[in-house]
Design an enzyme around this catalytic site. Structure first.
Site, mmCIF file in Angstrom:
data_model
loop_
_atom_site.group_PDB
_atom_site.id
_atom_site.type_symbol
_atom_site.label_atom_id
_atom_site.label_comp_id
_atom_site.label_asym_id
_atom_site.label_seq_id
_atom_site.Cartn_x
_atom_site.Cartn_y
_atom_site.Cartn_z
ATOM 1 C CG ASN A 11 -1.702 1.254 1.398
ATOM 2 O OD1 ASN A 11 -1.854 2.023 0.441
ATOM 3 N ND2 ASN A 11 -2.215 1.492 2.594
ATOM 4 C CD1 TRP A 12 3.588 1.088 -2.830
ATOM 5 C CD2 TRP A 12 3.745 2.342 -4.692
ATOM 6 N NE1 TRP A 12 4.403 0.416 -3.721
ATOM 7 C CE2 TRP A 12 4.507 1.161 -4.872
ATOM 8 C CE3 TRP A 12 3.683 3.265 -5.724
ATOM 9 C CZ2 TRP A 12 5.211 0.902 -6.051
ATOM 10 C CZ3 TRP A 12 4.384 3.009 -6.897
ATOM 11 C CH2 TRP A 12 5.143 1.842 -7.059
ATOM 12 C CE LYS A 13 0.292 3.599 4.890
ATOM 13 N NZ LYS A 13 0.010 3.763 6.283
ATOM 14 C CG HIS A 99 -5.841 1.998 5.099
ATOM 15 N ND1 HIS A 99 -5.441 2.920 6.047
ATOM 16 C CD2 HIS A 99 -4.796 1.154 4.932
ATOM 17 C CE1 HIS A 99 -4.201 2.640 6.414
ATOM 18 N NE2 HIS A 99 -3.789 1.578 5.749
ATOM 19 C CD GLU A 101 -3.079 5.617 6.648
ATOM 20 O OE1 GLU A 101 -3.120 5.676 5.401
ATOM 21 O OE2 GLU A 101 -2.108 5.146 7.269
ATOM 22 C CD GLU A 171 -3.651 -2.494 7.426
ATOM 23 O OE1 GLU A 171 -2.507 -2.708 6.999
ATOM 24 O OE2 GLU A 171 -4.302 -1.488 7.139
ATOM 25 N N GLY A 177 1.972 2.500 10.808
ATOM 26 C CA GLY A 177 2.873 3.637 10.648
ATOM 27 C C GLY A 177 3.491 4.114 11.947
ATOM 28 C CB SER A 215 4.867 -1.153 12.100
ATOM 29 O OG SER A 215 4.338 0.155 12.258
ATOM 30 N N GLY A 236 2.686 -1.057 4.384
ATOM 31 C CA GLY A 236 2.690 0.363 4.049
ATOM 32 C C GLY A 236 4.111 0.852 3.816
ATOM 33 N N GLY A 237 4.705 1.459 4.836
ATOM 34 C CA GLY A 237 6.022 2.092 4.710
ATOM 35 C C GLY A 237 7.070 1.216 4.028
HETATM 36 C C1 PEP Z 1 -0.886 0.215 5.887
HETATM 37 O O1 PEP Z 1 -0.851 1.326 5.386
HETATM 38 O O2 PEP Z 1 -1.813 -0.556 5.602
HETATM 39 C C2 PEP Z 1 0.186 -0.158 6.817
HETATM 40 C C3 PEP Z 1 0.119 -1.312 7.421
HETATM 41 O O3 PEP Z 1 1.197 0.760 6.990
HETATM 42 P P1 PEP Z 1 2.592 0.503 7.755
HETATM 43 O O4 PEP Z 1 3.141 -0.810 7.239
HETATM 44 O O5 PEP Z 1 3.446 1.664 7.353
HETATM 45 O O6 PEP Z 1 2.286 0.449 9.204
#
Ligand code: PEP
Length: 255
Positions: A11-13, A99, A101, A171, A177, A215, A236-237
């Site tokens: 997930n590049w956000k 998600h 967010e 999640e 994040g 994370s 994500g990251g």
């Molecule tokens: C996500 O955006 O779904 C996510 C899990 O982000 P991160 O890995 O950065 O916590």
């Protein structure tokens, strides 16, 4: 040995640009080959404007691409929205819905998320539905009731949904994040609960893949992915750093 094929989704956000993406696609193409893809399914979810770029760079590979959201409307006067049929035109095999967010910052409800999922499924696009509790929920012992409500809201399509078109991503909001990962045992317990709730909602729960997200890094991935009910990750990251994402895909293949 798990019977569900592991799945890793990047997930590049709201990150990237044409040049940076080109570097990332080049690195992914070089490292994620057919042999790895025979062991783990991989999909990338860049921002909408770069879906055409994803198609150009990944179209001749077995990696999939998808979107981070979809409209709950079919088409028409909905300025700024992107429909499921448009995503299908762009070759999306998957879409992420719900998600945290979007739930938190944009006020998306369980009901809206279920509508979005139904729109995507109607276009034969697979859905990755995100669920998860906040830190406050966890600390006040509400994790299961929150997850139950989020899963139950999907019940209008879960019975009879194709298992290759429906994925749940657990999640925990407090782990996204933040650099704080759920322990493998905490994640496994939540996955078991989600699977049982999916069964109650009429899904073919033993065959539905449930990904962990929050994370995940190359160092934490192996101990998470080895858990019996964790079928891969929503990343994500670390999906923005080719070596980290590839290492996580390799861990999923080995689990
Ligand atoms: C996500 O955006 O779904 C996510 C899990 O982000 P991160 O890995 O950065 O916590």
């Amino acid at each position: 040995m798990k019977t569900r094929k592991p799945f890793v989704v990047g997930n590049w956000k709201m990150n990237g640009d044409l040049i940076a993406n080109e570097h990332l696609f080049t690195a992914l193409r070089a490292s994620i080959d057919r042999s790895l893809l025979s062991q783990v399914e991989v999909a990338i979810a860049p921002p909408y404007p770069y879906l055409g770029q994803a198609s150009a760079w990944l179209g001749d590979t077995e990696m999939a691409w998808g979107a981070q959201d979809v409209a709950s409307f079919e088409n028409g006067a909905f300025t700024g929205e992107v429909s499921a049929s448009m995503l299908r035109d762009l070759g999306c095999r998957w879409v992420i819905v719900g998600h945290s967010e979007r739930r938190t910052l944009l006020g998306e409800t369980d009901d809206l998320i279920a509508h979005k999922a139904e729109r995507a499924l109607a276009q034969d696009i697979g859905v990755i539905v995100c669920v998860g509790e906040t830190l406050e929920d966890r600390e006040s012992d509400r994790t299961e009731s929150v997850l139950a409500a989020q899963i139950d809201a999907l019940a209008r399509f879960t019975s009879g949904v194709r298992v290759d078109r429906f994925v749940v991503a657990y999640e925990p909001v407090w782990a996204i994040g933040t650099g704080r990962t759920a322990s493998p045992e905490q994640a496994q317990a939540a996955h078991v609960f989600i699977r049982s709730r999916l069964a109650q909602a009429g899904a073919d729960a033993a065959r539905v893949r449930i990904l962990y997200g929050g994370s995940v890094k190359p160092a934490s991935a192996p101990s998470l992915f080895v858990m019996p009910d964790i079928d891969g990750g929503l990343i994500g990251g670390a999906s923005l750093v080719a070596e980290e994402f590839v290492a996580i895909c390799r861990s999923a293949a080995l689990a």
